[in-house]
Design a protein around this motif. Sequence first.
Motif, PDB file in Angstrom:
ATOM      1  N   LYS A 114       0.837  -1.204   0.000  1.00 21.80           N
ATOM      2  CA  LYS A 114       0.000   0.000   0.000  1.00 21.80           C
ATOM      3  C   LYS A 114       0.870   1.252   0.000  1.00 21.80           C
ATOM      4  O   LYS A 114       0.613   2.209  -0.753  1.00 21.80           O
ATOM      5  CB  LYS A 114      -0.935   0.001   1.213  1.00 21.80           C
ATOM      6  CG  LYS A 114      -2.054  -1.015   1.159  1.00 21.80           C
ATOM      7  CD  LYS A 114      -3.001  -0.829   2.336  1.00 21.80           C
ATOM      8  CE  LYS A 114      -4.109  -1.865   2.340  1.00 21.80           C
ATOM      9  NZ  LYS A 114      -5.074  -1.674   3.440  1.00 21.80           N
ATOM     10  N   GLU A 115       1.885   1.275   0.836  1.00 25.83           N
ATOM     11  CA  GLU A 115       2.765   2.436   0.904  1.00 25.83           C
ATOM     12  C   GLU A 115       3.504   2.633  -0.411  1.00 25.83           C
ATOM     13  O   GLU A 115       3.663   3.759  -0.883  1.00 25.83           O
ATOM     14  CB  GLU A 115       3.768   2.276   2.055  1.00 25.83           C
ATOM     15  CG  GLU A 115       3.133   2.374   3.435  1.00 25.83           C
ATOM     16  CD  GLU A 115       4.164   2.253   4.540  1.00 25.83           C
ATOM     17  OE1 GLU A 115       5.363   2.012   4.221  1.00 25.83           O
ATOM     18  OE2 GLU A 115       3.792   2.397   5.720  1.00 25.83           O
TER      19      GLU A 115
ATOM     20  N   ARG B  42       1.105   4.106  -3.038  1.00 25.66           N
ATOM     21  CA  ARG B  42       0.822   5.527  -2.805  1.00 25.66           C
ATOM     22  C   ARG B  42       2.027   6.378  -3.188  1.00 25.66           C
ATOM     23  O   ARG B  42       1.878   7.443  -3.807  1.00 25.66           O
ATOM     24  CB  ARG B  42       0.448   5.744  -1.341  1.00 25.66           C
ATOM     25  CG  ARG B  42      -0.896   5.142  -0.942  1.00 25.66           C
ATOM     26  CD  ARG B  42      -1.272   5.521   0.476  1.00 25.66           C
ATOM     27  NE  ARG B  42      -2.541   4.935   0.871  1.00 25.66           N
ATOM     28  CZ  ARG B  42      -2.683   3.993   1.811  1.00 25.66           C
ATOM     29  NH1 ARG B  42      -1.616   3.549   2.472  1.00 25.66           N
ATOM     30  NH2 ARG B  42      -3.868   3.511   2.104  1.00 25.66           N
ATOM     31  N   LYS B  43       3.212   5.922  -2.838  1.00 24.38           N
ATOM     32  CA  LYS B  43       4.426   6.683  -3.138  1.00 24.38           C
ATOM     33  C   LYS B  43       4.656   6.778  -4.645  1.00 24.38           C
ATOM     34  O   LYS B  43       4.911   7.865  -5.180  1.00 24.38           O
ATOM     35  CB  LYS B  43       5.631   6.022  -2.469  1.00 24.38           C
ATOM     36  CG  LYS B  43       6.964   6.717  -2.760  1.00 24.38           C
ATOM     37  CD  LYS B  43       8.116   6.028  -2.046  1.00 24.38           C
ATOM     38  CE  LYS B  43       8.417   4.670  -2.685  1.00 24.38           C
ATOM     39  NZ  LYS B  43       9.615   4.023  -2.076  1.00 24.38           N
TER      40      LYS B  43
ATOM     41  N   PRO C 255      -2.309  10.633  -1.864  1.00 25.38           N
ATOM     42  CA  PRO C 255      -2.344  11.037  -0.453  1.00 25.38           C
ATOM     43  C   PRO C 255      -2.152   9.839   0.473  1.00 25.38           C
ATOM     44  O   PRO C 255      -2.450   8.691   0.109  1.00 25.38           O
ATOM     45  CB  PRO C 255      -3.744  11.636  -0.295  1.00 25.38           C
ATOM     46  CG  PRO C 255      -4.173  12.009  -1.670  1.00 25.38           C
ATOM     47  CD  PRO C 255      -3.548  11.006  -2.585  1.00 25.38           C
ATOM     48  N   GLU C 256      -1.692  10.122   1.662  1.00 22.55           N
ATOM     49  CA  GLU C 256      -1.361   9.061   2.623  1.00 22.55           C
ATOM     50  C   GLU C 256      -2.545   8.156   2.929  1.00 22.55           C
ATOM     51  O   GLU C 256      -2.374   6.955   3.159  1.00 22.55           O
ATOM     52  CB  GLU C 256      -0.849   9.702   3.916  1.00 22.55           C
ATOM     53  CG  GLU C 256      -0.436   8.693   4.972  1.00 22.55           C
ATOM     54  CD  GLU C 256       0.083   9.350   6.231  1.00 22.55           C
ATOM     55  OE1 GLU C 256       0.323   8.617   7.220  1.00 22.55           O
ATOM     56  OE2 GLU C 256       0.242  10.595   6.236  1.00 22.55           O
ATOM     57  N   ARG C 257      -3.742   8.689   2.919  1.00 22.15           N
ATOM     58  CA  ARG C 257      -4.916   7.913   3.314  1.00 22.15           C
ATOM     59  C   ARG C 257      -5.775   7.504   2.102  1.00 22.15           C
ATOM     60  O   ARG C 257      -6.915   7.081   2.279  1.00 22.15           O
ATOM     61  CB  ARG C 257      -5.752   8.693   4.325  1.00 22.15           C
ATOM     62  CG  ARG C 257      -4.978   9.068   5.590  1.00 22.15           C
ATOM     63  CD  ARG C 257      -5.868   9.774   6.592  1.00 22.15           C
ATOM     64  NE  ARG C 257      -6.838   8.874   7.181  1.00 22.15           N
ATOM     65  CZ  ARG C 257      -6.602   8.070   8.216  1.00 22.15           C
ATOM     66  NH1 ARG C 257      -5.397   8.049   8.767  1.00 22.15           N
ATOM     67  NH2 ARG C 257      -7.551   7.288   8.699  1.00 22.15           N
TER      68      ARG C 257
END
Length: 320
Positions: free
Chosen positions: A109-110, A113-114, A119-121
């Motif tokens: 997931k991280e 997103r990166k 966005p982080e969420r």
Amino acid sequence: MKGRAKKGPAYAIGADIGGTSVRCGLVSARGRIRRGSFQQVPVDSKGPRECILQTFATPLRENFRQAAREGLDLIGIGVGMCGPLDYDRGICLIQGVDKYESLYGVHLKEEFRKRLGLPERFPINFEIDTWAFARGEAWRGAAKGFNRILALTLGTGLGSAFIADGQLLADGPGVPPPFGWIGGLAWKGGKLDDYVSRRGILALYRSLAGGPPAAGLDVKEIAARAKGGDSTCVQVFNEFGRRLGQSLAPILEEFGAECLILGGAISRAFELFEGPLRGQLTRLTGLQRITVARSIGLAAIRGAGHLAFLKAKSREVQGN
């Protein structure tokens, strides 16, 4: 890259990550895949971590770009992926299965997103790839309208998923833990996964032909020869169908399945083993449908997209 546009119709990205390719598309709330959004790229599952992660991100990035061009409201990403994974957290736990081992311990997931500039969420949800397939066919496919469904993916291995009253089941009466995987069940001195799979078909060919397949001869080629009348190849699929039905009969009966739905590459040869399969299941009066998925190649994408919508709805309810 922006995470979520605030206009236009709602869509989710549905992604299907298998051992040889990554496929994804933009899925509407009604289960339609947006025109031009289907993406498929090959992946080297034995490659280095960075190469694999870049491959994962590439088709997803194209979906985000299309959504931005067309003013769509992306509510999240749903991902069906082979495991083992910590599906809730999106952490890869694959070891000892000759694929994606370089991803062990990676927080997917991280990474998504990166690499996608989210966005982080931003919502990203993972589930077992066969569950995504089953979810898609129960939602908008050949299993729609049935309450108790057993879905199988026949390919390199044997995947399975049980659905009752719209819910995917990890265990319970007739549902073997973990996660309803029947491939791990004991059968003929081994595991069912060894017999009802690509390995099983190639082993059948070796046994019936008196030797290993010629170089380049795989399940697809054996099926083509069977369709052309090759007696040995015809016998391979007859025995495969009989074996599949024999192994499934007690599972289907105990679960009380109304629908058996087949996907995966081997199911494309359904006409070659349908008769023997049905012959083993005739006594199961509660089994109303035995069929191939309406969309073998798109079902898991559609199901993963549906997962994203379900999670979004759950967040809205909790927020109220």
